[in-house]
Enzyme design. Structure first.
Site, PDB file in Angstrom:
ATOM      1  N   LEU A   1      60.072  10.221 -32.865  1.00  0.00           N
ATOM      2  CA  LEU A   1      61.105   9.428 -33.537  1.00  0.00           C
ATOM      3  C   LEU A   1      62.511   9.835 -33.101  1.00  0.00           C
ATOM      4  O   LEU A   1      62.789  11.009 -32.847  1.00  0.00           O
ATOM      5  CB  LEU A   1      60.959   9.579 -35.054  1.00  0.00           C
ATOM      6  CG  LEU A   1      59.601   9.130 -35.610  1.00  0.00           C
ATOM      7  CD1 LEU A   1      59.557   9.341 -37.124  1.00  0.00           C
ATOM      8  CD2 LEU A   1      59.314   7.661 -35.268  1.00  0.00           C
TER       9      LEU A   1
ATOM     10  N   MET B   1      55.335   4.441 -32.700  1.00  0.00           N
ATOM     11  CA  MET B   1      54.403   5.305 -31.968  1.00  0.00           C
ATOM     12  C   MET B   1      54.870   6.758 -32.035  1.00  0.00           C
ATOM     13  O   MET B   1      54.390   7.607 -31.280  1.00  0.00           O
ATOM     14  CB  MET B   1      54.271   4.858 -30.511  1.00  0.00           C
ATOM     15  CG  MET B   1      53.725   3.430 -30.385  1.00  0.00           C
ATOM     16  SD  MET B   1      52.962   3.093 -28.798  1.00  0.00           S
ATOM     17  CE  MET B   1      54.313   3.405 -27.686  1.00  0.00           C
TER      18      MET B   1
ATOM     19  N   HIS C   1      64.475   4.476 -34.203  1.00  0.00           N
ATOM     20  CA  HIS C   1      63.462   4.326 -35.248  1.00  0.00           C
ATOM     21  C   HIS C   1      64.093   4.491 -36.636  1.00  0.00           C
ATOM     22  O   HIS C   1      63.797   3.735 -37.562  1.00  0.00           O
ATOM     23  CB  HIS C   1      62.378   5.397 -35.104  1.00  0.00           C
ATOM     24  CG  HIS C   1      61.598   5.367 -33.827  1.00  0.00           C
ATOM     25  ND1 HIS C   1      61.705   6.343 -32.874  1.00  0.00           N
ATOM     26  CD2 HIS C   1      60.688   4.475 -33.352  1.00  0.00           C
ATOM     27  CE1 HIS C   1      60.886   6.080 -31.874  1.00  0.00           C
ATOM     28  NE2 HIS C   1      60.268   4.950 -32.120  1.00  0.00           N
TER      29      HIS C   1
ATOM     30  N   SER D   1      61.697   6.773 -26.768  1.00  0.00           N
ATOM     31  CA  SER D   1      60.885   8.001 -26.689  1.00  0.00           C
ATOM     32  C   SER D   1      60.635   8.363 -25.239  1.00  0.00           C
ATOM     33  O   SER D   1      60.443   9.531 -24.905  1.00  0.00           O
ATOM     34  CB  SER D   1      59.560   7.793 -27.414  1.00  0.00           C
ATOM     35  OG  SER D   1      59.788   7.325 -28.722  1.00  0.00           O
ATOM     36  N   ARG D   2      60.612   7.359 -24.359  1.00  0.00           N
ATOM     37  CA  ARG D   2      60.325   7.617 -22.941  1.00  0.00           C
ATOM     38  C   ARG D   2      61.522   8.219 -22.202  1.00  0.00           C
ATOM     39  O   ARG D   2      61.352   8.699 -21.082  1.00  0.00           O
ATOM     40  CB  ARG D   2      59.868   6.326 -22.252  1.00  0.00           C
ATOM     41  CG  ARG D   2      58.505   5.852 -22.750  1.00  0.00           C
ATOM     42  CD  ARG D   2      57.938   4.726 -21.899  1.00  0.00           C
ATOM     43  NE  ARG D   2      56.537   4.503 -22.177  1.00  0.00           N
ATOM     44  CZ  ARG D   2      56.053   3.562 -23.003  1.00  0.00           C
ATOM     45  NH1 ARG D   2      56.886   2.759 -23.642  1.00  0.00           N
ATOM     46  NH2 ARG D   2      54.756   3.438 -23.187  1.00  0.00           N
TER      47      ARG D   2
END
Ligand code: AMP
Length: 294
Positions: A33, A30, A37, A186-187
């Site tokens: 990165l 999503m 990832h 990412s969060r």
């Protein structure tokens, strides 16, 4: 040069132009990165001749109260990272390309998607399974790479691939962590300084249970109690679950058997939901091994 494929037509044309004997790897993401990832990209590069990544913030897997609108989308730096890593192509569709307005067909896995995050995020794994099967159909990869960070997602996709005879091999990559143990996500960008400071406790709770396991504890409820006790010390952490489960079926366990199990935690810190997990195994001191571990 990385090829940016913004439409289904562009993706199909690129796929059709690959030599028939190419071994194609897909890394679905999503975006926003990070090194987690990129570890999957490295794994794909090592195992495949050609690697395609996808970046798609999939609306179908977000609940109405979730963070779809604020999910980070640093697309230019993402492209630069993929290019620097030697990724051959990037599929970058828009939601309206992937979902016709009257789309009415979905992939629903009805066992491993039910507990844990599935119980807390209704429809989440339906959204994940649907988009991943669409990406598989469009890309036709020989291998696809997913992170153990999202252990339940891995289990759902492995089930889907088995049950629906999808000719793609699923490879799980190990969790990449910050030096203090926090699993990259990412969060994590949502965390303010005070929540970031206590976020490594999730990992520490898993490690505390693993240490107890390594000292001989085999009772799942006692291992969970040890993990929960670590988090109970910090009022800023609201635990959603802390569970001991079979690594593949995600069924609850009473005792930890020889072939390993999953310790899984989900918690809310401020306005951020974080998950983490750790696999136990009797074969190796650090637990079970993933494709990119030695
Ligand atoms: P996302 O962009 O969050 O959907 O993640 C895309 C892929 O990267 C998924 O297969 C995730 O499990 C994987 N991933 C995310 N964070 C990590 C991490 N810290 N270590 C390894 N893989 C990760």
């Amino acid at each position: 040069m990385i090829q940016i494929l913004r439409t289904i037509a562009a993706l199909r044309a690129w796929r059709n132009g690959l030599p028939p004997d190419v071994r194609l790897g897909l890394v679905p993401t999503m975006g926003a990165l990070h090194a987690g990832h990129m570890s999957l990209v490295d794994l794909a590069k090592a195992r495949c001749d050609t690697v395609i990544a996808s970046i798609f913030v999939n609306p179908l897997q977000f609940g109405p109260q979730e963070d779809l609108a604020r999910y980070p989308r640093p697309i230019e730096s993402d492209i630069a990272m993929l290019e620097a890593a030697g990724v051959d192509a990037l599929f970058l569709p828009q939601p309206e390309d992937l979902y016709p307005a009257d789309a009415s067909t979905y992939v629903v896995e009805e066992a491993v998607s039910l507990p844990l995050c599935g119980a807390l995020r209704p429809g989440h794994f339906r959204g994940v399974a649907t988009v991943v099967l669409k990406l598989f159909n469009l890309t036709q990869p020989h291998l696809a790479f997913f992170g153990q960070k999202d252990a339940q997602q891995c289990a759902v996709i492995e089930r889907m691939v088995r049950d629906l005879n999808v000719p793609t091999e699923i490879v799980r990559g190990a969790i990449v962590r910050e030096p203090d143990g926090l699993a990259l996500s990412s969060r994590n960008a949502y965390l303010d300084a005070s929540h970031r400071a206590v976020a490594p406790l999730l990992h520490q709770s898993l490690v505390a249970a693993r240490l107890a396991y390594e000292a001989g504890e085999r009772d799942a409820a006692r291992l969970a109690a040890i993990g929960r006790a670590v988090l109970a010390r910090e009022p800023r952490i609201e635990v959603q679950y802390w569970e001991v489960r079979d690594r593949y079926s995600l069924a609850p366990l009473e005792t930890v058997e020889a072939d390993g199990c999953l310790l899984a935690v989900a918690a809310i810190l401020g306005n951020t939901r974080l998950i983490d997990n750790l696999c136990l195994g009797t074969g190796t001191p650090g637990g079970l091994r993933f494709a990119n571990e030695r």
